[in-house]
Design a protein around this motif. Sequence first.
Motif, mmCIF file in Angstrom:
data_model
loop_
_atom_site.group_PDB
_atom_site.id
_atom_site.type_symbol
_atom_site.label_atom_id
_atom_site.label_comp_id
_atom_site.label_asym_id
_atom_site.label_seq_id
_atom_site.Cartn_x
_atom_site.Cartn_y
_atom_site.Cartn_z
ATOM 1 N N ASP A 212 2.909 -15.821 -68.342
ATOM 2 C CA ASP A 212 3.404 -15.532 -69.699
ATOM 3 C C ASP A 212 2.983 -14.145 -70.165
ATOM 4 O O ASP A 212 3.589 -13.592 -71.078
ATOM 5 N N PHE A 213 1.891 -13.635 -69.570
ATOM 6 C CA PHE A 213 1.363 -12.336 -70.016
ATOM 7 C C PHE A 213 1.127 -11.427 -68.821
ATOM 8 O O PHE A 213 0.677 -11.883 -67.768
ATOM 9 N N ASP A 214 1.393 -10.121 -69.013
ATOM 10 C CA ASP A 214 0.969 -9.148 -68.004
ATOM 11 C C ASP A 214 -0.524 -8.891 -68.144
ATOM 12 O O ASP A 214 -1.249 -8.813 -67.161
ATOM 13 N N LEU A 215 -0.967 -8.759 -69.387
ATOM 14 C CA LEU A 215 -2.363 -8.370 -69.617
ATOM 15 C C LEU A 215 -2.947 -9.194 -70.758
ATOM 16 O O LEU A 215 -2.381 -9.221 -71.854
ATOM 17 N N VAL A 216 -4.061 -9.871 -70.473
ATOM 18 C CA VAL A 216 -4.805 -10.531 -71.549
ATOM 19 C C VAL A 216 -6.127 -9.789 -71.708
ATOM 20 O O VAL A 216 -6.896 -9.650 -70.761
ATOM 21 N N GLN A 217 -6.353 -9.285 -72.925
ATOM 22 C CA GLN A 217 -7.551 -8.489 -73.185
ATOM 23 C C GLN A 217 -8.582 -9.312 -73.944
ATOM 24 O O GLN A 217 -8.277 -9.907 -74.981
ATOM 25 N N PHE A 218 -9.818 -9.329 -73.433
ATOM 26 C CA PHE A 218 -10.949 -9.950 -74.129
ATOM 27 C C PHE A 218 -11.865 -8.837 -74.648
ATOM 28 O O PHE A 218 -12.048 -7.832 -73.960
ATOM 29 N N GLY A 219 -12.457 -9.030 -75.849
ATOM 30 C CA GLY A 219 -13.407 -8.048 -76.378
ATOM 31 C C GLY A 219 -12.763 -7.031 -77.302
ATOM 32 O O GLY A 219 -13.413 -6.060 -77.692
ATOM 33 N N GLU B 119 7.363 -2.804 -73.076
ATOM 34 C CA GLU B 119 7.713 -4.150 -72.587
ATOM 35 C C GLU B 119 6.506 -4.923 -72.031
ATOM 36 O O GLU B 119 6.632 -6.072 -71.623
ATOM 37 N N LEU B 120 5.308 -4.287 -72.035
ATOM 38 C CA LEU B 120 4.116 -4.986 -71.532
ATOM 39 C C LEU B 120 3.884 -6.268 -72.332
ATOM 40 O O LEU B 120 3.801 -6.234 -73.558
ATOM 41 N N LEU C 232 -0.449 1.291 -85.518
ATOM 42 C CA LEU C 232 -0.527 2.488 -84.669
ATOM 43 C C LEU C 232 0.757 2.700 -83.875
ATOM 44 O O LEU C 232 1.141 3.818 -83.591
ATOM 45 N N ALA C 233 1.384 1.584 -83.481
ATOM 46 C CA ALA C 233 2.584 1.681 -82.637
ATOM 47 C C ALA C 233 3.643 0.732 -83.180
ATOM 48 O O ALA C 233 3.874 -0.351 -82.632
ATOM 49 N N PRO C 234 4.295 1.146 -84.301
ATOM 50 C CA PRO C 234 5.234 0.225 -84.972
ATOM 51 C C PRO C 234 6.439 -0.153 -84.127
ATOM 52 O O PRO C 234 7.089 -1.164 -84.392
ATOM 53 N N ASP C 235 6.730 0.634 -83.075
ATOM 54 C CA ASP C 235 7.929 0.351 -82.275
ATOM 55 C C ASP C 235 7.714 -0.708 -81.203
ATOM 56 O O ASP C 235 8.644 -1.074 -80.489
ATOM 57 N N ARG C 236 6.474 -1.158 -81.017
ATOM 58 C CA ARG C 236 6.249 -2.153 -79.975
ATOM 59 C C ARG C 236 5.769 -3.459 -80.612
ATOM 60 O O ARG C 236 5.192 -3.434 -81.704
ATOM 61 N N PRO C 237 5.992 -4.602 -79.963
ATOM 62 C CA PRO C 237 5.524 -5.858 -80.555
ATOM 63 C C PRO C 237 3.988 -5.895 -80.620
ATOM 64 O O PRO C 237 3.330 -5.343 -79.734
ATOM 65 N N GLU C 238 3.448 -6.518 -81.679
ATOM 66 C CA GLU C 238 1.988 -6.683 -81.742
ATOM 67 C C GLU C 238 1.531 -7.579 -80.610
ATOM 68 O O GLU C 238 2.287 -8.465 -80.185
ATOM 69 N N PRO C 239 0.297 -7.402 -80.103
ATOM 70 C CA PRO C 239 -0.190 -8.326 -79.075
ATOM 71 C C PRO C 239 -0.320 -9.738 -79.644
ATOM 72 O O PRO C 239 -0.629 -9.900 -80.828
ATOM 73 N N GLN C 240 -0.067 -10.723 -78.808
ATOM 74 C CA GLN C 240 -0.251 -12.109 -79.254
ATOM 75 C C GLN C 240 -1.745 -12.393 -79.393
ATOM 76 O O GLN C 240 -2.543 -11.903 -78.583
ATOM 77 N N VAL C 241 -2.125 -13.167 -80.391
ATOM 78 C CA VAL C 241 -3.546 -13.486 -80.620
ATOM 79 C C VAL C 241 -3.845 -14.888 -80.091
ATOM 80 O O VAL C 241 -3.123 -15.845 -80.399
#
Length: 404
Positions: free
Chosen positions: A8-15, A35-36, A58-67
Amino acid sequence: MRDASETDFDLVQFGATGFAGGLTADYLAEHAPPELRWAIAGRGRARLEAVARRVGELAPDRPEPQVIEIQLDDDDAVAALVGRARLVLTTVGPYAIHGEPLVAACARAGTDYVDITGEPQFVDDMYLRYHEDAERTGARLVHCAGFDSVPHDLGAMLCAQQFSGDEPLKITGAVRANAEFSGGTFQSAIGGFGALRASAKLASQRRTVEAGRSSSNRRVHVRAGAPYKDPATGKWLAPLPTIDPQIVVRSAAALPFYGPDFTYDHRMAAKRLSTVVGLGAGVGVLLVATAIPPLRTQLAKIKSSGTGPDAERRARSWFNVRMTGESASHRAVVEVRGGDPGYDETAKMVAETSLSLLLDDNPDVSGQVTTAVACGGALLGRLRAAGIAFEVLEGARTPASTHT
Ligand SMILES: NC(=O)c1ccc[n+]([C@@H]2O[C@H](COP(=O)([O-])OP(=O)(O)OC[C@H]3O[C@@H](n4cnc5c(N)ncnc54)[C@H](OP(=O)(O)O)[C@@H]3O)[C@@H](O)[C@H]2O)c1
């Protein structure tokens, strides 16, 4: 690399709610392809949502990361989330305390893993526990993708590429920097100083296991000697006991172009001998203080987690790493230069390492691997494009004869 269609995700960021992680999230928002498929995960939903809103602005043209709210000690939840991702990027530290669940889950699921630890005991422990699992599943476990140890690992790689690969080679790395560190770095350093005996034991266990696994007759060595004045630069060079030399020789052991017999000597460079002596004394005091529990508790209160140098201080910070390579027939000098090493540039390095693993055509490797081994060539190009200088000052081979 896991297929996009099975995740479902390319990248999941912790921290991302922390100091280094916040800067990394900002960098990803501004530089990752729109598209990431990106999520930020952690234990505090409200704090994560604030990060998602900030990077959204900061980047209004891209979707916010899912929380995604998750507790790292919930093994089933961690395994389920890691199983939905192609890559996990984590800046949750100290790693010796909080790092293992994500390494374990990634190694078992075949999900790539990237962190910014500089804690040798953690890296060796993870090698002993999860390297084989990751080799079996195909996961790439890339530790030390921040200032520890990307400039040194890729700087030594670029220097080694200026040699023929058939002679013994010695590289001396000399590091200078002007910067402040964060509370998270301070807490991790205190933990590291307090665990030196355990760390030495893990390093020795690792050497035994690696020797049993290796069939190569190429040799690699870390050298550390007394301070001396470098005749070429006039600077004092003193041994610098960070994780960097271990990373550099691991790359050298894996990549044949470092030659049949490779030695790396890692040093800090200073104009005056008094700076070297002062730093040595400071490290000595920290070693004693972290060995005495009440002093250690007091020390930990000096700088608390979540804090770090402000933008104005970071703008004045810089680093310079000079790699001098010498063989019987050739000499080459490489310089790596950039801005604030621990945070602005670390955010760049860890984000670009992750994007390289996700997007570039890298060698087919798995298990615990260094940045040079996992994605050295592509990452060097990405970091140059992002403003970090990797320059061959002396002894460049012609591009056609340079190893890749
Ligand atoms: N190698 C390098 O060059 C380099 C450079 C910079 C930093 N570092 C390392 O990176 C690490 C982070 O540094 P930092 O300055 O960003 O630290 P920090 O500001 O204290 O951030 C720590 C992060 O970890 C999270 N965290 C802590 N305990 C957790 C737990 N039990 N479960 C889930 N999340 C948890 C925190 O989340 P909450 O918001 O929920 O507390 C926060 O997001 C440190 O180990 C530091 O040494 C390395």
